[in-house]
Design an enzyme around this catalytic site. Structure first.
Site, PDB file in Angstrom:
ATOM      1  N   LYS A 191       0.802  -1.340   0.116  1.00 48.33           N
ATOM      2  CA  LYS A 191       0.054  -0.019  -0.038  1.00 48.33           C
ATOM      3  C   LYS A 191       0.829   1.343  -0.027  1.00 48.33           C
ATOM      4  O   LYS A 191       2.002   1.298   0.558  1.00 48.33           O
ATOM      5  CB  LYS A 191      -0.783   0.055   1.192  1.00 48.33           C
ATOM      6  N   GLU A 236      -8.445  11.779  12.838  1.00 50.50           N
ATOM      7  CA  GLU A 236      -7.659  10.886  13.399  1.00 50.50           C
ATOM      8  C   GLU A 236      -6.755  11.085  14.477  1.00 50.50           C
ATOM      9  O   GLU A 236      -5.930  11.902  14.381  1.00 50.50           O
ATOM     10  CB  GLU A 236      -6.885  10.238  12.228  1.00 50.50           C
ATOM     11  N   GLU A 280      -7.083  -2.682   3.506  1.00 53.82           N
ATOM     12  CA  GLU A 280      -6.242  -1.206   3.594  1.00 53.82           C
ATOM     13  C   GLU A 280      -6.142  -0.885   4.993  1.00 53.82           C
ATOM     14  O   GLU A 280      -5.236  -0.585   5.755  1.00 53.82           O
ATOM     15  CB  GLU A 280      -6.961  -0.233   2.834  1.00 53.82           C
ATOM     16  N   GLU A 416     -12.078  10.508  -4.628  1.00 53.74           N
ATOM     17  CA  GLU A 416     -11.959  10.716  -2.929  1.00 53.74           C
ATOM     18  C   GLU A 416     -11.331  11.777  -2.705  1.00 53.74           C
ATOM     19  O   GLU A 416     -11.365  12.228  -1.565  1.00 53.74           O
ATOM     20  CB  GLU A 416     -11.291   9.092  -2.510  1.00 53.74           C
TER      21      GLU A 416
END
Length: 430
Positions: A191, A236, A280, A416
């Site tokens: 990733k 986050e 992910e 996105e």
């Protein structure tokens, strides 16, 4: 205001005098922030605002977080602190923002304000932080200087900034995503997170308070922050340390909100069962656990990822909670976990090399740690997402990125980023 650095000898280090006292009420906080140089950390209307600057620690390079942590620990050990409130954010506090990459041209900072206004758990306080001049009487005098608590400023309109693509236009971003997928399919890595940049120009100097207020009103469940020209609303939590308890929130996996209630529920359910997004997300959680576990006596994660609802997005989220096992400060843990798989990729070293090659710009403080630390080393740190850096010349650089895995579609990833740009673009009147 003085600058200090990690190499300062003990006898040359400034000594700070800190006094925290309860006050009746400070709501609302944002209108009391400095309009030109806001210092702020807030969630759901609670948090801290800094005014003025008593001291600044600047670092750079691979050891920027470590150097800042060492300098801060030494300063805090020497400080004369009288804290009569004892809540997170009282006593000696510094606001911090760190560059994402070791080789970034952006400076990393810890800013110690002259005055901190805070609200938490229905209580309010004021902290004054001054430089000691030598003897104890002078220290008390310095701390007792009455710095006026600003009244809330009247509401202003949000400044309008028109954004245009930065270093990488949309078609080049799609090409970079396609190249990343090729490398993932070739087994080079699992990733990589690729970001885009938008650029604009801020004309009204004193408009940042209105921009921050818009972020706080539209995204109350995020960490809304302003440190040294970096402003944003991050969902986050990188790491939080409070009296030996460690917590973090990992986000990876995203979808847009639905148009109506039924469509919205369907989108959340589809995200919760998406093999691509779950894979992910699992990489991001494993990365966080691996880096926090050595510093904890116990570390638990929420059993299944849950869907976190934001006004414009659904995210897959996992909460981590544990007990500190080795006396690390919040900055020590920031050093251990940054950069996470959620903003870099897996394996970390390979992903950092690939994103530096494919992105085409210096991220600066985007996706770096942002937050605060107190005199005991406790603090709250988020990842600088949904953000923009305002330069002294008025340039506004906004950032958004996506996790690229083997079945990522370039057009979907571009879409996105557009969703993720929305909070900051709308906060600037877009």
């Amino acid at each position: 205001m003085i600058r200090t650095d990690a190499s300062a000898h003990h006898s040359d280090r400034p000594r700070l005098v800190v006094r925290t006292e309860p006050v009746e009420e400070l709501a609302p906080l944002i209108p009391r922030a400095d309009p030109r140089h806001p210092l702020l950390w807030m969630r759901r209307g609670e948090g801290i605002v800094g005014l003025g600057e008593t001291l600044r620690i600047e670092t750079s390079g691979p050891s920027r977080i470590e150097d800042a942590a060492a300098t801060w620990t030494a300063l805090a050990a020497d400080a004369d602190i009288d804290d009569r409130v004892g809540l997170p954010g009282t006593g000696l506090v510094a606001f911090g923002a760190f560059a994402f990459a070791d080789e970034s041209a952006s400076t990393s900072v810890l800013v110690v304000p002259e005055l901190v206004l805070g609200r938490r758990e229905g209580r309010a306080w004021v902290t004054r932080i001054a430089l000691a001049t030598g003897d104890d009487e002078a220290a008390d005098a310095a701390a007792s200087v009455v710095l006026e608590i600003p009244e809330p400023a009247p509401k202003r309109r949000v400044p309008r900034v028109t954004f245009t693509p930065g270093a990488v236009p949309p078609e080049e971003y799609e090409s970079a995503v396609a190249e990343a997928v090729r490398r993932i399919d070739g087994g080079e890595l699992e990733k990589v997170v690729l970001a885009r940049q938008l650029l604009g120009e801020l004309h009204e100097e004193d408009g940042l308070r209105a921009t921050i207020n818009r972020l706080a009103e539209d995204y109350p469940d995020t960490w809304v922050y302003a440190v040294d020209g970096l402003i944003g609303a991050s969902p986050e939590t990188l790491v939080r340390v409070d009296h030996g308890t460690v917590s973090a929130r990992v986000l990876a996996g995203t979808t847009a909100r639905g148009a109506g209630e039924a469509s919205d529920r369907e989108r959340a359910a589809a995200l919760a069962h998406s093999a691509k997004d779950l894979a992910e997300h699992a990489l991001a959680v494993a990365s966080a656990v691996k880096r926090l576990a050595p510093h904890t006596a116990r570390l638990d994660t929420s059993p299944e990822p849950f869907t976190l609802q934001l006004p414009n997005l659904w995210h897959l989220a996992t909460d981590l909670k544990g007990t500190l096992g080795d006396g690390s400060s919040s900055l020590d843990l920031v050093q251990a976990v940054h950069p996470t798989a959620a903003v870099a990729g897996t394996p970390r070293r390979v992903a950092l090399h690939v994103l530096a090659e494919l992105e085409g710009f210096d991220r600066g403080r985007y996706a770096g740690p942002v937050g605060w630390i107190d005199g005991d080393g406790d603090g709250e740190w988020a990842i600088a997402l949904r953000c923009a850096q305002i330069s002294p010349d008025g340039t506004v650089a906004a950032y958004a990125g996506c996790g690229i895995v083997h079945d990522s579609e370039p057009a979907d990833e571009l879409a996105e980023t557009v969703m993720k740009f929305r909070p900051i673009v709308e906060a600037f009147g877009g």
